[in-house]
Design an enzyme around this catalytic site. Structure first.
Site, PDB file in Angstrom:
ATOM      1  N   TYR A 124      75.936 -12.797   3.300  1.00 64.23           N
ATOM      2  CA  TYR A 124      77.359 -12.497   3.268  1.00 64.23           C
ATOM      3  C   TYR A 124      77.914 -12.452   1.845  1.00 64.23           C
ATOM      4  O   TYR A 124      79.119 -12.319   1.645  1.00 64.23           O
ATOM      5  CB  TYR A 124      78.144 -13.540   4.079  1.00 64.23           C
ATOM      6  CG  TYR A 124      78.046 -13.356   5.574  1.00 64.23           C
ATOM      7  CD1 TYR A 124      77.060 -12.585   6.156  1.00 64.23           C
ATOM      8  CD2 TYR A 124      78.956 -13.980   6.420  1.00 64.23           C
ATOM      9  CE1 TYR A 124      76.963 -12.443   7.526  1.00 64.23           C
ATOM     10  CE2 TYR A 124      78.876 -13.834   7.797  1.00 64.23           C
ATOM     11  CZ  TYR A 124      77.882 -13.066   8.340  1.00 64.23           C
ATOM     12  OH  TYR A 124      77.803 -12.918   9.708  1.00 64.23           O
ATOM     13  N   LYS A 191      65.062 -20.935   8.239  1.00 61.90           N
ATOM     14  CA  LYS A 191      63.837 -20.208   8.609  1.00 61.90           C
ATOM     15  C   LYS A 191      62.872 -20.266   7.415  1.00 61.90           C
ATOM     16  O   LYS A 191      62.383 -19.250   6.926  1.00 61.90           O
ATOM     17  CB  LYS A 191      64.181 -18.769   8.997  1.00 61.90           C
ATOM     18  CG  LYS A 191      63.033 -17.997   9.640  1.00 61.90           C
ATOM     19  CD  LYS A 191      62.606 -18.546  10.981  1.00 61.90           C
ATOM     20  CE  LYS A 191      61.516 -17.673  11.599  1.00 61.90           C
ATOM     21  NZ  LYS A 191      60.914 -18.285  12.799  1.00 61.90           N
ATOM     22  N   ASP A 225      65.414 -20.093  15.034  1.00 59.63           N
ATOM     23  CA  ASP A 225      65.100 -19.487  16.325  1.00 59.63           C
ATOM     24  C   ASP A 225      64.870 -20.568  17.379  1.00 59.63           C
ATOM     25  O   ASP A 225      65.382 -20.483  18.499  1.00 59.63           O
ATOM     26  CB  ASP A 225      63.893 -18.548  16.226  1.00 59.63           C
ATOM     27  CG  ASP A 225      62.726 -19.124  15.437  1.00 59.63           C
ATOM     28  OD1 ASP A 225      62.901 -20.153  14.756  1.00 59.63           O
ATOM     29  OD2 ASP A 225      61.627 -18.534  15.492  1.00 59.63           O
ATOM     30  N   ASP A 249      77.140 -18.581  11.082  1.00 61.63           N
ATOM     31  CA  ASP A 249      78.042 -17.682  11.807  1.00 61.63           C
ATOM     32  C   ASP A 249      77.523 -17.444  13.224  1.00 61.63           C
ATOM     33  O   ASP A 249      78.256 -17.549  14.209  1.00 61.63           O
ATOM     34  CB  ASP A 249      78.165 -16.365  11.047  1.00 61.63           C
ATOM     35  CG  ASP A 249      79.334 -15.520  11.521  1.00 61.63           C
ATOM     36  OD1 ASP A 249      80.167 -16.020  12.315  1.00 61.63           O
ATOM     37  OD2 ASP A 249      79.439 -14.365  11.098  1.00 61.63           O
TER      38      ASP A 249
END
Length: 360
Positions: A124, A191, A225, A249
């Site tokens: 972002y 991740k 995940d 988000d």
């Protein structure tokens, strides 16, 4: 004491839910001097600016703002008024609680999670290169000099910066929030197994910061995940989640789904010395002016604002009044009703009236 607060009505349903929240906040007896400022689509039509300098100056001066949802273009032009405000004012921490309220339709009960989202960098940050542009092709060639992997020349490119500085301050914010609010655990979500030098850095910094809170707040780490699955299967195992921008988000919307939707999801954007409070939901322009939409998320954002202003008693009174109205299920908007077409559903302002009556 009189608190000075910038009030940004926003677009679409923004003015209606902001007015409902404003009235409820005032009913607590807290003395606030509101300074109205503008931003968004309607402001663009009137002034030619989406985010006037005067609005940012108002927030800088007052240090606190209550902001309605804002429309910004998708796919081109000005990226986002919301993102611009966060970047311009260095509101590095996005706080999004997800809490169950009796009377709200949901598959889950007794959810009490807090998302702490890094607000200033990651994907972002807005560092993008458009497909086919000379600078994009040059970038692809430069990247291929340093990497064995090939990038298609018809690619668009987004750069994902994650820094030690911003990772450290968001993780520390999460731990400090946990201590202040008697939370038991912070989970760093990332991740790092795939993005070793960005998410890997975030995790490395999180581990280092966590050492300073040993014995005070528990720490764990989770891959994003897997965390999505765990939140659906075992949401009660988690407490405070701290995440880079994009994951924060996405997971904040997932957590909103656990508690009944975005209609009851508040938010705060907090920096070192100022903060902007806003509902997580959008501007829903099709409902503009209909006095129909649920004001709860905006009112709960007002609760967060009162806590930030150290008006803890007022914040508790407002939240308790809201809880009672939702639990009774009488003076609530259509989305709280078992049948969304229930003629007994009230409007935005009428639900605010019912909450005010409980406070007074």
């Amino acid at each position: 004491m009189i608190h000075k607060v910038t009030l940004i009505p926003g677009d679409g349903i923004g003015p209606e839910v902001v007015m409902a929240a404003k009235r409820c906040i005032e009913a607590t007896g807290v003395r606030i001097q509101w300074e109205e400022a503008n931003a968004g689509e309607e402001t663009l039509k009137k002034t030619g600016e989406l985010l006037p300098k005067a609005t940012l100056d108002s927030i800088r001066k007052n240090k606190v703002a209550l902001k309605g949802p804002i429309v910004t273009p998708i796919g081109g032009g000005f990226r986002s008024v919301n993102v611009a405000i966060r970047h311009e004012l260095d509101l590095f921490a996005c706080l999004r609680p997800a809490k169950s309220y009796e009377g709200v339709k949901s598959r889950f009960k007794d959810i009490d999670l807090v998302i702490v989202r890094e607000n200033s960098e990651d994907l972002y940050a807005g560092i993008e290169f458009e497909e086919g542009k000379p600078e994009t092709l040059n970038l692809i060639k430069e990247i291929e000099k340093h990497s064995p992997k090939k990038i298609r020349i018809d690619s668009g490119i987004s750069i994902k910066p994650i820094s030690k500085f911003n990772s450290e301050r968001i993780v520390r914010f999460a731990f400090e929030y946990a201590i202040k609010n008697n939370r038991k655990k912070v989970t760093a979500v990332q991740k790092a197994n795939i993005m070793k030098f960005t998410d890997g850095l975030f995790l490395k910094v999180a581990r280092e910061v966590a050492k300073g809170y040993e014995g005070k707040v528990a720490f764990e780490e989770a891959l994003v995940d897997n965390m999505c699955m765990q939140l659906v299967q075992k949401p009660h195992n988690y407490d405070v989640l701290v995440l880079p921008n994009l994951y924060g988000d996405i997971l904040s919307d997932l957590c909103a789904g656990l508690i009944g939707g975005l209609g009851i999801a508040p938010g705060a954007n907090i920096g070192t010395d100022m903060a902007v409070f806003e509902a997580v939901h959008g501007s829903a322009p099709k409902y503009k002016g209909l006095n129909k939409v649920n004001p709860t998320a905006m009112i709960l954002s007002g609760v967060l604002m009162l806590k930030y202003l150290k008006e803890e008693v007022a914040a508790s009174r407002l939240e308790d009044a809201l809880k009672q109205v939702i639990k009774e299920g009488k003076s609530v908007t259509y989305d709280f009703k078992p049948n969304r077409n229930d003629p007994a559903a009230v409007g935005t302002s009428e639900m605010a009236d019912a909450i005010i009556a409980k406070i007074i």
